[in-house]
Design an enzyme around this catalytic site. Sequence first.
Site, PDB file in Angstrom:
ATOM      1  N   HIS A 211      24.627 -29.384 -18.157  1.00 46.06           N
ATOM      2  CA  HIS A 211      23.731 -30.342 -18.822  1.00 46.06           C
ATOM      3  C   HIS A 211      23.485 -30.012 -20.300  1.00 46.06           C
ATOM      4  O   HIS A 211      23.633 -30.856 -21.175  1.00 46.06           O
ATOM      5  CB  HIS A 211      22.376 -30.392 -18.114  1.00 46.06           C
ATOM      6  CG  HIS A 211      22.456 -30.692 -16.653  1.00 46.06           C
ATOM      7  ND1 HIS A 211      23.375 -31.549 -16.118  1.00 46.06           N
ATOM      8  CD2 HIS A 211      21.703 -30.263 -15.605  1.00 46.06           C
ATOM      9  CE1 HIS A 211      23.194 -31.630 -14.801  1.00 46.06           C
ATOM     10  NE2 HIS A 211      22.189 -30.856 -14.475  1.00 46.06           N
TER      11      HIS A 211
ATOM     12  N   LYS B 287      21.475 -40.205 -18.606  1.00 44.84           N
ATOM     13  CA  LYS B 287      20.084 -40.418 -19.026  1.00 44.84           C
ATOM     14  C   LYS B 287      20.047 -41.243 -20.318  1.00 44.84           C
ATOM     15  O   LYS B 287      20.810 -40.995 -21.252  1.00 44.84           O
ATOM     16  CB  LYS B 287      19.378 -39.069 -19.234  1.00 44.84           C
ATOM     17  CG  LYS B 287      19.110 -38.341 -17.908  1.00 44.84           C
ATOM     18  CD  LYS B 287      18.225 -37.136 -18.103  1.00 44.84           C
ATOM     19  CE  LYS B 287      18.171 -36.267 -16.859  1.00 44.84           C
ATOM     20  NZ  LYS B 287      17.156 -36.633 -15.894  1.00 44.84           N
TER      21      LYS B 287
ATOM     22  N   GLY C  95      27.076 -34.056   2.640  1.00 42.19           N
ATOM     23  CA  GLY C  95      25.778 -33.515   2.216  1.00 42.19           C
ATOM     24  C   GLY C  95      24.745 -34.623   2.330  1.00 42.19           C
ATOM     25  O   GLY C  95      23.788 -34.691   1.564  1.00 42.19           O
TER      26      GLY C  95
ATOM     27  N   ASP D  33      31.323 -30.863  11.323  1.00 43.60           N
ATOM     28  CA  ASP D  33      31.367 -29.573  10.650  1.00 43.60           C
ATOM     29  C   ASP D  33      32.385 -29.712   9.516  1.00 43.60           C
ATOM     30  O   ASP D  33      33.586 -29.806   9.759  1.00 43.60           O
ATOM     31  CB  ASP D  33      31.812 -28.515  11.672  1.00 43.60           C
ATOM     32  CG  ASP D  33      32.050 -27.164  11.016  1.00 43.60           C
ATOM     33  OD1 ASP D  33      31.820 -27.044   9.792  1.00 43.60           O
ATOM     34  OD2 ASP D  33      32.486 -26.237  11.728  1.00 43.60           O
TER      35      ASP D  33
ATOM     36  N   LYS E 106      28.048 -30.895  -9.796  1.00 42.05           N
ATOM     37  CA  LYS E 106      28.044 -29.561 -10.361  1.00 42.05           C
ATOM     38  C   LYS E 106      27.209 -28.635  -9.475  1.00 42.05           C
ATOM     39  O   LYS E 106      26.398 -29.127  -8.712  1.00 42.05           O
ATOM     40  CB  LYS E 106      27.488 -29.582 -11.775  1.00 42.05           C
ATOM     41  CG  LYS E 106      26.183 -30.359 -11.884  1.00 42.05           C
ATOM     42  CD  LYS E 106      25.141 -29.702 -12.712  1.00 42.05           C
ATOM     43  CE  LYS E 106      24.581 -28.455 -12.130  1.00 42.05           C
ATOM     44  NZ  LYS E 106      23.353 -28.573 -11.381  1.00 42.05           N
TER      45      LYS E 106
HETATM   46  C1  BG6 Z   1      20.180 -30.307 -11.423  1.00 42.69           C
HETATM   47  C2  BG6 Z   1      19.902 -28.868 -11.172  1.00 42.69           C
HETATM   48  O1  BG6 Z   1      21.486 -30.498 -11.881  1.00 42.69           O
HETATM   49  O2  BG6 Z   1      19.274 -30.795 -12.405  1.00 42.69           O
HETATM   50  C3  BG6 Z   1      18.465 -28.666 -10.727  1.00 42.69           C
HETATM   51  O3  BG6 Z   1      20.774 -28.392 -10.159  1.00 42.69           O
HETATM   52  C4  BG6 Z   1      17.523 -29.267 -11.728  1.00 42.69           C
HETATM   53  O4  BG6 Z   1      18.174 -27.297 -10.542  1.00 42.69           O
HETATM   54  C5  BG6 Z   1      17.918 -30.712 -12.017  1.00 42.69           C
HETATM   55  O5  BG6 Z   1      16.221 -29.237 -11.174  1.00 42.69           O
HETATM   56  C6  BG6 Z   1      17.088 -31.278 -13.138  1.00 42.69           C
HETATM   57  O6  BG6 Z   1      17.352 -32.648 -13.223  1.00 42.69           O
HETATM   58  P1  BG6 Z   1      16.287 -33.643 -13.847  1.00 42.69           P
HETATM   59  O7  BG6 Z   1      17.000 -34.932 -13.899  1.00 42.69           O
HETATM   60  O8  BG6 Z   1      15.116 -33.628 -12.919  1.00 42.69           O
HETATM   61  O9  BG6 Z   1      15.957 -33.076 -15.177  1.00 42.69           O
END
Ligand code: BG6
Length: 460
Positions: A241, A183, A16, A92, A149
Site C-alpha cells: 500500500h 481508494k 477464504g 480442503d 496481498k
Molecule cells: C490490509 C492489511 O491490506 O489493509 C490490514 O492487511 C490493514 O492489516 C488494512 O488493517 C487496512 O485497510 P484500510 O482500508 O482499512 O485502511
Amino acid sequence: MTGQEIMNNKGMLIFGGTGDLAYRKLFPALYNLHCLGELPSNYKIIGIGRREYSNSEYIEIVKNWTKENSRLKYTEDDFSDFQKRISYYKMDMKNSDEYIELSTYMDSLELDGGVIYYYAVSPELFSPITKGLKKTNINRKSAKVIIEKPFGETLDSAREIYMDLKKYFKKDNIYHIDHYLGKEMIINIMTLRFENSIFKGVWNKDFIEKVEINAYETLGVENRGGYYDKSGALADMIQNHLFQIMSIVAMEEPEDSSSEAIKSAQQKVFKKLKKINSKKIDEILMLAQYNGYRDEERVSKDSTTETYAQLKVEIENDRWKGVPFYLRTGKMLSQRESEVIVSFKSTSENAHRNNLIIKIQPDEGVKLNFNIKKPGTSNVIEEVNMDFCQSCILDNRENTPEAYERLIKSCMESDRSLFSQWKQIELSWHYINDLIDSYKKYSNKLYFYEPGSKGPIENN
Ligand code: BG6
C-alpha cells in the site's frame, strides 16, 4: 460495462469465503454492486471454506456482515434478492483431489467460463489452490484470478506463486489487488499533481523538503494473528500500500493515461530507490510492537513481529535527490488516519512551511497550509489553511464507491489500471527483503508502545 463484457462474467469463487476479508469487504462490495445493477443477472457467488455450514447458515452470517459493512443502505428486499446468488462450498483447499468435485459442482451451476477466482486466503494456500485448479476442466482462457496481498512472504515465495499462476492463468488475467489503489483520494493524486499548475511546477527537490505517507489504524490484529505474526507491518502495509502511494506521488508524468504508461512511470521510481546502507539501517528504519500484542490469539508469546514501522526512503533521480520520504504505519494507535503530507521549503526564517495534505481516510480531501500577515499593524506571519473536505459533501459520500467495489468491477471489465503490476511487486519485495536482511544483521532493535498512543515515544 459493455453488454458483451456483462455476458462474459458468470460468477466468483471466493477461496477464504469464511474469512475476515470476505465478510468485511468482499460481500459488502458485491452487495453494493448488486444493488447498483452492476452484476449480470445470473451472476453467482460461491464462498469456499473448510467449515461445515449449510447454505442458509452461511447466508445468515453474510447477511449480518453485509448489514454492518455495506456502503449502500441495507434493505431486507435487496438482500433477499442478493442472497439468491450466494452458495457455500466446503472443501480442503490443500487437497488437490477435491478440485475435481469442485469442478463438477461448478458445472452444476453452469459456471463453465467467465469466472473470477478470488484468493482471499493466506499466501501459503495460493500455490495449492492453483495446483488444484489445474486438475479441473475449467475454461482457462476466460478464467481470471484476483490475488490478495501479501503476494508471498519473501521475494522468492512471491516469485514462486506468480510462476505457478502463470502456468495456469493467462498473464493478463492475473490481477494482484492492492485495495489502496482503489481508494478515491489515491486515484485523485494524479489529477491533483498534473492538472494543477500551482503544484505541477513545484513538485520537485527545489521546492519540496520532505514527503510523509502515513497510514495509522486504531484496530489491533483482531482475529488475524496467525497471518499477521508471520507478516508484520513492513510486509502487510509498506511493501504494497505505502509503496504504491509513494510511487504515484513521486513518478514522472506518464506519457498518456493508459494503464501501461502509468505502471511504467511508477516502476521507474522503484528502480531509483536509494540503496540501503546496511550499517546505517537504524537511521532509516524503526520497528515497534504494541504492548499486549503477544497475548493476541495465534500470536507467538515471544513474537518480535512489528506492528508499527517507520521507514525513510530516498529516490535517486533528478526530481527527488535528497528529499526524504517517510513512510509510517501502525496498529492500535490513537487515531485512524491515512494521509500524504507534502512539505514545501520555507521561504524565510519567519515563514511556516507550506504543507499540502492529501487526506485519504477517514476524511477524504485536500488541505493546504500557507502564510498570511496577521491582521493589524504588525508584520507577524500567521499560518492559515484552505480545507476541502470531499467526503463531507453528502452527495460525494454516497456516490463514492468502496475500493473493493471499484476493483471488482474493474476486474470484471478487464481493466487492469488499478491493480499492481508484477514487476512493481518484484521490485518492492527486493527492497523490503534487503531492508529486513540489513535489519536482522545490524540492528534487530524493537521498540514498544502503548495501545491507543501515537506509537513508540522514541519516535514522538
Ligand atoms: C490490509 C492489511 O491490506 O489493509 C490490514 O492487511 C490493514 O492489516 C488494512 O488493517 C487496512 O485497510 P484500510 O482500508 O482499512 O485502511
